[in-house]
Design a protein around this motif. Structure first.
Motif, mmCIF file in Angstrom:
data_model
loop_
_atom_site.group_PDB
_atom_site.id
_atom_site.type_symbol
_atom_site.label_atom_id
_atom_site.label_comp_id
_atom_site.label_asym_id
_atom_site.label_seq_id
_atom_site.Cartn_x
_atom_site.Cartn_y
_atom_site.Cartn_z
ATOM 1 N N LYS A 58 56.404 28.876 -40.230
ATOM 2 C CA LYS A 58 56.091 28.271 -41.526
ATOM 3 C C LYS A 58 55.190 27.051 -41.344
ATOM 4 N N GLN A 62 51.362 26.431 -42.804
ATOM 5 C CA GLN A 62 50.978 25.236 -43.549
ATOM 6 C C GLN A 62 49.803 24.533 -42.878
ATOM 7 N N VAL A 71 54.791 29.184 -48.774
ATOM 8 C CA VAL A 71 55.468 29.367 -47.489
ATOM 9 C C VAL A 71 56.952 29.093 -47.710
#
Length: 72
Positions: A58, A62, A71
């Motif tokens: 994740k 990002q 996300v």
């Protein structure tokens, strides 16, 4: 791990997911597998993927410009 893709697809179809949802989920799964392989140098084993792996993936997304809301 690639064997999980058809199984997951069948699971989503069984839940009556839309074609667009199925395609999106499978694309995300493929991104994760690719990222894991590039990061760890091996394909992920389903049983060995843990919360830390997911959190790092994740964070990777990002850092690549994905919005936090995208996300999850």
């Amino acid at each position: 791990m690639y064997g999980i893709i058809p199984e997951f697809k069948q699971y989503l179809k069984g839940k009556d997911s839309s074609l667009r949802t199925i395609e999106a989920y499978l694309a995300d799964l493929k991104k994760f597998i690719k990222w894991y392989q590039e990061t760890a140098g091996e394909l992920p084993e389903t049983a060995s993927v843990g919360p830390l792996d997911i959190a790092e993936f994740k964070r990777h997304l990002q850092n690549r410009g994905y919005k936090p809301a995208a996300v999850i």
